[in-house]
Design a protein around this motif. Structure first.
Motif, PDB file in Angstrom:
ATOM      1  N   LYS A 146      -1.122  -0.089  -7.109  1.00 52.07           N
ATOM      2  CA  LYS A 146       0.270  -0.361  -7.498  1.00 52.07           C
ATOM      3  C   LYS A 146       1.220   0.649  -6.840  1.00 52.07           C
ATOM      4  N   ALA A 155       4.155   1.775 -16.710  1.00 54.33           N
ATOM      5  CA  ALA A 155       2.765   1.781 -16.223  1.00 54.33           C
ATOM      6  C   ALA A 155       2.219   0.370 -15.982  1.00 54.33           C
ATOM      7  N   LYS A 156       2.870  -0.653 -16.554  1.00 54.63           N
ATOM      8  CA  LYS A 156       2.422  -2.038 -16.308  1.00 54.63           C
ATOM      9  C   LYS A 156       2.492  -2.370 -14.816  1.00 54.63           C
ATOM     10  N   ASP A 157       3.522  -1.844 -14.158  1.00 56.81           N
ATOM     11  CA  ASP A 157       3.761  -2.223 -12.763  1.00 56.81           C
ATOM     12  C   ASP A 157       3.609  -1.081 -11.759  1.00 56.81           C
ATOM     13  N   TYR A 158       3.368   0.122 -12.257  1.00 56.55           N
ATOM     14  CA  TYR A 158       3.321   1.277 -11.354  1.00 56.55           C
ATOM     15  C   TYR A 158       2.135   2.184 -11.680  1.00 56.55           C
ATOM     16  N   ARG A 159       1.708   2.910 -10.662  1.00 53.16           N
ATOM     17  CA  ARG A 159       0.797   4.035 -10.888  1.00 53.16           C
ATOM     18  C   ARG A 159       1.689   5.253 -11.143  1.00 53.16           C
ATOM     19  N   GLU A 206      -2.717   2.733 -17.962  1.00 50.41           N
ATOM     20  CA  GLU A 206      -2.833   1.971 -16.707  1.00 50.41           C
ATOM     21  C   GLU A 206      -3.809   0.805 -16.898  1.00 50.41           C
ATOM     22  N   SER A 207      -3.542  -0.287 -16.179  1.00 50.55           N
ATOM     23  CA  SER A 207      -4.456  -1.434 -16.260  1.00 50.55           C
ATOM     24  C   SER A 207      -5.318  -1.492 -14.991  1.00 50.55           C
ATOM     25  N   THR A 217      -3.521   9.431 -11.856  1.00 48.18           N
ATOM     26  CA  THR A 217      -2.509   8.869 -12.753  1.00 48.18           C
ATOM     27  C   THR A 217      -2.231   9.855 -13.878  1.00 48.18           C
ATOM     28  N   TYR A 241      -4.753  -0.447 -10.961  1.00 48.96           N
ATOM     29  CA  TYR A 241      -3.583   0.445 -10.903  1.00 48.96           C
ATOM     30  C   TYR A 241      -3.537   1.254  -9.604  1.00 48.96           C
ATOM     31  N   GLU A 242      -4.741   1.455  -9.010  1.00 52.38           N
ATOM     32  CA  GLU A 242      -4.817   2.281  -7.792  1.00 52.38           C
ATOM     33  C   GLU A 242      -3.932   1.730  -6.670  1.00 52.38           C
TER      34      GLU A 242
END
Ligand SMILES: [Mg+2]
Length: 285
Positions: free
Chosen positions: A85, A201-205, A78-79, A72, A82-83
């Protein structure tokens, strides 16, 4: 050589050596701080070769990111999970993916400076070109299922023209996801970009950050010269790997850092501050 020939030869040498045409010509071009940078970015093979090389590097890095689920570009944003996403790239537009040298050249030839009204007219003319190598790289990323988010400080008023321009150039536009994130499009989306990077970054890597300005990577860009260099040192492993910086000698936070970001200073004062920021060698007599 006889005396007459010698005289003629001397006159010829003088003619060649003396800058007589401008010394006697009231139309000599005025010095312009933007000239060399704009000439380099608009006309040189060297600039195009640099951006083409950077997009080649980005392709290699993207392949690495696709193969490594832990990769990343923004570990601090990242939350958990994330891996797994979907993967995204976050890229700036102006002087990263888009080449505004027609506009910059017009500032030089008219001897004027940036105006937000003229800039909006330029954007809405939808005639901005792509940086060399940009379209091929983005099409490659798109073919791998990577979403490309354009995080730009173009404004809401410029969004429609920008979108049409990007579509015309063949940039992937994200289907039903709004991938063009302009300044002030949502509350808290000022010119500093970290809020928008965190939003993606909430929804994507996020595989890569790409920009021509430190502000495309971190809000530290608005800091002092020393703070900027300390940040560079702290992030040295990111550059050329998860973060890809494009050259822009025309403008950027590197320039405003030299005069404390104070655009209310006169042009002459800003120029003096920039000269004072240099660390010159003093020749021995
Ligand atoms: Mg830019």
């Amino acid at each position: 050589m006889n005396y007459k020939a010698l005289l003629a030869a001397s006159a010829a040498v003088l003619t060649l050596a003396a800058p007589q045409s401008f010394a006697q010509d009231a139309k000599a071009p005025a010095p312009n701080d933007l000239l060399n940078a704009t000439l380099w970015m608009q006309n040189s093979v060297e600039y195009k070769a640099v951006t083409m090389g950077l997009f080649q590097l980005a392709k290699i890095r993207l392949d690495e990111a696709l193969a490594d689920k832990k990769w990343t570009a923004v570990p601090d944003k990242e939350s958990a999970g994330y891996e797994d996403k979907p993967i995204a790239i976050i890229a700036d537009l102006d002087e990263t993916l888009l080449d505004n040298n027609g506009y910059q050249a017009s500032l030089v030839t008219r001897g004027t400076s940036f105006s937000s009204k003229e800039w909006t007219d330029w954007v809405n003319a939808e005639d901005t070109k792509a940086t060399a190598g940009a379209v091929d790289f983005l099409k490659y990323a798109d073919s791998k299922g990577v979403k490309i988010f354009y995080v730009t400080n173009r404004t809401k008023d410029e969004e429609k023209g920008t979108r049409a321009n990007l579509e015309k150039l063949g940039f992937p536009m994200g289907g039903n996801v709004d991938t063009l994130l302009t300044k002030n499009e949502q509350d808290g989306w000022g010119s500093a970009k970290e809020n928008r990077i965190a939003y993606v970054a909430k929804d994507y890597r996020v595989a890569l950050l790409m920009g021509d300005n430190l502000g495309d990577f971190s809000d530290v860009a608005k800091g002092t010269v020393e703070e900027r260099h300390a940040f560079l040192d702290k992030t040295k492993d990111n550059w050329g790997k998860t973060w890809i910086m494009f050259p822009n000698p025309e403008y950027g936070s590197w320039e405003s850092a030299a005069f404390g970001g104070d655009w209310s200073k006169s042009e002459e004062q800003r120029r003096q501050d920039k000269i004072d920021a240099l660390k010159p060698w003093t020749p021995t007599k």
